[in-house]
Scaffold this active site. Sequence first.
Site, mmCIF file in Angstrom:
data_model
loop_
_atom_site.group_PDB
_atom_site.id
_atom_site.type_symbol
_atom_site.label_atom_id
_atom_site.label_comp_id
_atom_site.label_asym_id
_atom_site.label_seq_id
_atom_site.Cartn_x
_atom_site.Cartn_y
_atom_site.Cartn_z
ATOM 1 N N GLY A 164 0.812 -1.214 0.000
ATOM 2 C CA GLY A 164 0.000 0.000 0.000
ATOM 3 C C GLY A 164 0.845 1.263 0.000
ATOM 4 O O GLY A 164 0.427 2.310 0.495
ATOM 5 N N LEU A 203 14.392 3.910 -10.041
ATOM 6 C CA LEU A 203 14.251 4.248 -11.455
ATOM 7 C C LEU A 203 13.665 5.657 -11.577
ATOM 8 O O LEU A 203 12.757 6.019 -10.840
ATOM 9 C CB LEU A 203 13.375 3.216 -12.166
ATOM 10 C CG LEU A 203 13.902 1.773 -12.096
ATOM 11 C CD1 LEU A 203 12.949 0.811 -12.786
ATOM 12 C CD2 LEU A 203 15.281 1.654 -12.730
ATOM 13 N N HIS A 208 4.364 2.269 -14.525
ATOM 14 C CA HIS A 208 3.955 1.080 -13.768
ATOM 15 C C HIS A 208 3.116 0.230 -14.718
ATOM 16 O O HIS A 208 2.025 0.623 -15.109
ATOM 17 C CB HIS A 208 3.140 1.484 -12.537
ATOM 18 C CG HIS A 208 2.565 0.312 -11.784
ATOM 19 N ND1 HIS A 208 2.976 -0.039 -10.515
ATOM 20 C CD2 HIS A 208 1.615 -0.596 -12.127
ATOM 21 C CE1 HIS A 208 2.305 -1.107 -10.121
ATOM 22 N NE2 HIS A 208 1.467 -1.465 -11.084
ATOM 23 N N ARG A 291 -4.017 -11.888 -5.751
ATOM 24 C CA ARG A 291 -5.454 -11.692 -5.556
ATOM 25 C C ARG A 291 -6.015 -10.941 -6.750
ATOM 26 O O ARG A 291 -5.288 -10.549 -7.645
ATOM 27 C CB ARG A 291 -5.680 -10.839 -4.297
ATOM 28 C CG ARG A 291 -4.914 -9.526 -4.415
ATOM 29 C CD ARG A 291 -5.250 -8.525 -3.334
ATOM 30 N NE ARG A 291 -4.265 -7.475 -3.263
ATOM 31 C CZ ARG A 291 -4.217 -6.405 -4.036
ATOM 32 N NH1 ARG A 291 -5.108 -6.269 -5.004
ATOM 33 N NH2 ARG A 291 -3.284 -5.493 -3.900
HETATM 34 P P1 ADP Z 1 3.525 -1.551 -2.558
HETATM 35 O O1 ADP Z 1 3.538 -3.009 -2.220
HETATM 36 O O2 ADP Z 1 3.571 -0.691 -1.352
HETATM 37 O O3 ADP Z 1 2.457 -1.181 -3.538
HETATM 38 P P2 ADP Z 1 5.484 -1.632 -4.747
HETATM 39 O O4 ADP Z 1 6.767 -2.349 -4.606
HETATM 40 O O5 ADP Z 1 4.432 -2.260 -5.572
HETATM 41 O O6 ADP Z 1 4.945 -1.280 -3.279
HETATM 42 O O7 ADP Z 1 5.750 -0.183 -5.321
HETATM 43 C C1 ADP Z 1 4.703 0.776 -5.402
HETATM 44 C C2 ADP Z 1 5.126 1.946 -6.250
HETATM 45 O O8 ADP Z 1 6.347 2.551 -5.737
HETATM 46 C C3 ADP Z 1 5.470 1.605 -7.695
HETATM 47 O O9 ADP Z 1 4.313 1.535 -8.517
HETATM 48 C C4 ADP Z 1 6.373 2.772 -8.052
HETATM 49 O O10 ADP Z 1 5.583 3.944 -8.266
HETATM 50 C C5 ADP Z 1 7.181 2.999 -6.788
HETATM 51 N N1 ADP Z 1 8.441 2.211 -6.810
HETATM 52 C C6 ADP Z 1 8.666 0.993 -6.273
HETATM 53 N N2 ADP Z 1 9.926 0.534 -6.512
HETATM 54 C C7 ADP Z 1 10.544 1.509 -7.223
HETATM 55 C C8 ADP Z 1 11.877 1.647 -7.808
HETATM 56 N N3 ADP Z 1 12.815 0.699 -7.683
HETATM 57 N N4 ADP Z 1 12.133 2.803 -8.494
HETATM 58 C C9 ADP Z 1 11.190 3.760 -8.633
HETATM 59 N N5 ADP Z 1 9.952 3.693 -8.110
HETATM 60 C C10 ADP Z 1 9.609 2.588 -7.417
#
Ligand code: ADP
Length: 449
Positions: A164, A203, A208, A291
């Site tokens: 989240g 990055l 996404h 999910r």
């Molecule tokens: P959560 O489980 O909290 O949703 P995620 O790992 O899916 O976390 O990451 C959520 C968002 O955070 C991604 O959609 C992106 O916007 C940002 N993010 C995550 N990892 C990176 C990264 N290595 N570089 C840049 N942005 C990141």
Amino acid sequence: MFNKILVANRGEIALRVIRAAREMGVGSVAVHSTADSDAMHVRMADESVCIGPPSATDSYLSVPAIISACEITGAEAIHPGYGFLSENANFVQIVQDHGLTFIGPTAEHIRVMGDKITAKDTMKALGVPCVPGSDGGVPTLAEAKRIGDEIGYPVIIKATAGGGGRGMKVAETAKDMESAFLTARAEGKSNFGNDEVYIEKYLQSPRHIEIQVFGDGKGRAVHLGERDCSLQRRHQKVFEEAPGPSITPELRAKIGKVCADAVAKIDYAGAGTIEFLFENNEFYFIEMNTRLQVEHPVTEAIFGVDLVREQIRVASGLPMSFQQDDLHINGHAIEVRINAEKLPNFAPSPGRISQYHAPGGLGVRMDSALYDGYSIPPYYDSLIGKLIVHGRDRPEALARLNRALGELIVDGVHTTVPLFHELLQDPDVNSGEYNIHWLEKWLLTHLNG
Ligand code: ADP
């Protein structure tokens, strides 16, 4: 097929599941807190059981109450929706121990993917490309600094148990490492009870992109293309579309196959989403959600499938009703998440809905549990509806979204609808040229006037 299933959720996603069950001739049981006695999901289900007081911890997250509700009503299976208990491996185990069926993957798959470090290790071993970063957990600040220097700043420190958008901190330079490392650890500990963190290259301007997969639990799996969910606020999605404006058929086929093969290899069962950051035509795995996602309807629109029906079928032991060759993209779909929040700060805005009118017409789907006179309780998520539009192409979907937003009436509370009216006027949104940072930057100069 099951005779009766229990839906361990509320709001629009509970309706979504009840509707699929009804079309399949399967009975439905709603569960609700005392704050939700008048909620639409309670009215729409065949039966309902009150499972506790307003606090989610004592109701929608109460495992004994939900299991008892199954026993009282004779429900044979539980659909968890998203959020709440949907990714709780212990819950899945308890459900099975009671002779009930969890509509979703195994406890083991949920456990592996719920820990971001083991998820990444697993995916890497299955041939899925990952963001460069630490090899597993990083126990000390000294180690974190060494890795930061090695992979190069900026880096992101992530709690392995995070979700989240919580438990993530960016270190722009070596100077920020100490505070980012300690904060990510503290957030992991306080929000998820686990302070293990890992490090990834941050990055700069990725999109996404997430791939929808579906497995039968017996070594067969398909992919249903991608969704672009780059428009985010505080790492939370607000606008999602499929197909992704930047993804070519060749890229889709390639990454789709990698994902479908990976989940087939582990005998994954049901719906799953493999999330990537996409930059310079490369995919970098970040996490897998085991999910149904909030944004699944855009995929349903372009592929003409019912993912919830498919989940229920597979959980009951039936084969999947489609194979990869049956799945073809038709047109373009967009979803916007409508929250009861007051702009420009997105402050929660619960309260009584004096008037609700849902948009309709060709290519419009409104998934919402609102009705005239309904009171949105202050205890839960602020999502009150999802407006999904489908058109022959992206410009038609955008025009339809604009038209449908104009028809929607939600009076009595503040909503995020004005955000979408403004976004639809933006040239970047119209051309599809945005990345995960675009919306945050846009918000700095919009809505406030
Ligand atoms: P959560 O489980 O909290 O949703 P995620 O790992 O899916 O976390 O990451 C959520 C968002 O955070 C991604 O959609 C992106 O916007 C940002 N993010 C995550 N990892 C990176 C990264 N290595 N570089 C840049 N942005 C990141």
